[in-house]
Design a protein around this motif. Structure first.
Motif, mmCIF file in Angstrom:
data_model
loop_
_atom_site.group_PDB
_atom_site.id
_atom_site.type_symbol
_atom_site.label_atom_id
_atom_site.label_comp_id
_atom_site.label_asym_id
_atom_site.label_seq_id
_atom_site.Cartn_x
_atom_site.Cartn_y
_atom_site.Cartn_z
ATOM 1 N N THR A 137 0.801 -1.230 0.000
ATOM 2 C CA THR A 137 0.000 0.000 0.000
ATOM 3 C C THR A 137 0.828 1.273 0.000
ATOM 4 O O THR A 137 0.324 2.340 -0.372
ATOM 5 C CB THR A 137 -0.945 0.019 1.218
ATOM 6 O OG1 THR A 137 -0.164 -0.066 2.426
ATOM 7 C CG2 THR A 137 -1.920 -1.149 1.161
ATOM 8 N N ARG A 138 2.105 1.193 0.402
ATOM 9 C CA ARG A 138 2.914 2.412 0.473
ATOM 10 C C ARG A 138 4.103 2.424 -0.488
ATOM 11 O O ARG A 138 4.553 3.499 -0.883
ATOM 12 C CB ARG A 138 3.423 2.602 1.907
ATOM 13 C CG ARG A 138 2.309 2.794 2.929
ATOM 14 C CD ARG A 138 2.861 3.026 4.328
ATOM 15 N NE ARG A 138 1.801 3.119 5.319
ATOM 16 C CZ ARG A 138 1.993 3.294 6.622
ATOM 17 N NH1 ARG A 138 3.239 3.407 7.077
ATOM 18 N NH2 ARG A 138 0.975 3.350 7.460
ATOM 19 N N PRO A 143 0.417 6.481 -1.817
ATOM 20 C CA PRO A 143 -0.458 6.810 -0.684
ATOM 21 C C PRO A 143 -1.510 7.825 -1.091
ATOM 22 O O PRO A 143 -1.287 8.663 -1.969
ATOM 23 C CB PRO A 143 0.509 7.382 0.351
ATOM 24 C CG PRO A 143 1.859 6.862 -0.043
ATOM 25 C CD PRO A 143 1.832 6.768 -1.539
ATOM 26 N N GLN A 147 -6.698 5.107 1.204
ATOM 27 C CA GLN A 147 -6.203 4.200 2.236
ATOM 28 C C GLN A 147 -6.873 4.439 3.595
ATOM 29 O O GLN A 147 -6.861 3.554 4.447
ATOM 30 C CB GLN A 147 -4.685 4.351 2.389
ATOM 31 C CG GLN A 147 -3.914 3.922 1.156
ATOM 32 C CD GLN A 147 -2.420 4.091 1.333
ATOM 33 O OE1 GLN A 147 -1.962 4.731 2.273
ATOM 34 N NE2 GLN A 147 -1.641 3.526 0.423
ATOM 35 N N VAL A 154 -6.478 -0.745 5.269
ATOM 36 C CA VAL A 154 -6.880 -1.324 3.997
ATOM 37 C C VAL A 154 -5.940 -2.462 3.617
ATOM 38 O O VAL A 154 -4.741 -2.416 3.879
ATOM 39 C CB VAL A 154 -6.911 -0.244 2.891
ATOM 40 C CG1 VAL A 154 -5.515 0.293 2.623
ATOM 41 C CG2 VAL A 154 -7.517 -0.814 1.611
#
Length: 245
Positions: A137-138, A143, A147, A154
């Motif tokens: 996710t990052r 980002p 999120q 998430v």
């Protein structure tokens, strides 16, 4: 979310990359009820000295034979898959490429349609509970406000499709768990690749030749998969993955 276990692993610090290779062959007339230890040995597809690792499963929709050396063969209607854990083996020591080729040789009239070489790699994050999730996710995804929704962090996965000269290659990246002997688990990333070869549009003899060539070239697919995962995705993450390595 994928889960796996390895009884030979003792502590989180000892956990390293876990790899597996599968060779899947599709054909019009694969019958799962034909798959048995007796059939595999009588036809010479597997050596007679191989011993079962667990009780075989035999049914009209799914049959599975697993041997003590870690080779597992699963048959479903129109598909048969040969699987083996790589572990500490040198790729040249793997059994399933030869077993898959023997299968094609012995059942040359199966009206083959396709071939998939499918390596998997399970990368542990022993030092961070959210390390695998944060990587997706990052690091892989930008980002953003998407999120920060809902009452829990998430979860995300990524599916990628590459067009190579020889075939189409798909790669999925998802969160996973490595199950430890003490019932604890370690967060991990699962990289699952598929090199897909469509062979069904040629003459029967050309199909067999193309199928055998694809099986024989499995090591190139495995090498490319490992290069993509380790150099193009994880090259900047080695210290966080394996502290002190």
């Amino acid at each position: 979310m994928a889960t796996t276990s390895d009884p030979n692993q003792k502590t989180p610090l000892e956990i390293r990359e876990i790899q597996e290779l599968a060779i899947a062959i599709s054909a019009k007339n694969i019958n799962p009820t034909m798959l048995s230890q007796e059939f595999l040995k009588q036809t010479g597809i597997v050596p007679n000295e191989w011993e079962l690792g667990k009780q075989p499963v035999l049914g009209p929709n799914l049959s599975q034979v697993t041997f003590q050396n870690g080779v597992s063969i699963v048959a479903q209607p129109r598909n048969i898959t040969f699987m083996e854990s790589i572990g500490t083996k040198n790729p040249s020591e793997l059994n399933i490429p030869n077993i898959a080729r023997q299968y094609v040789d012995k059942l040359s009239n199966a009206e083959y349609q396709g071939l998939s070489i499918s390596p998997k790699s399970l990368i542990p994050f022993p030092g961070s509970e959210n390390g695998a999730r944060n990587y997706i996710t990052r690091t892989l995804l930008s980002p953003g406000p998407w999120q920060d929704y809902g009452k829990a962090p998430v979860q995300a996965g990524l599916n990628l499709l590459y067009q190579l000269d020889r075939c189409q290659f798909s790669l999925s990246i998802n969160e996973a768990k490595i199950q430890m002997p003490d019932q604890s688990s370690i967060p991990a990333l699962l990289f699952a690749g598929n090199f897909n070869y469509n062979v069904g549009s040629n003459s029967p003899q050309e199909i067999l030749e193309q199928l055998k060539k694809g099986i024989d070239d499995w090591s190139s697919d495995l090498k490319d998969f490992q290069e993509i995962v380790n150099q193009r995705f994880l090259a900047q993450q080695q210290e966080s993955l394996f502290p002190g390595a």
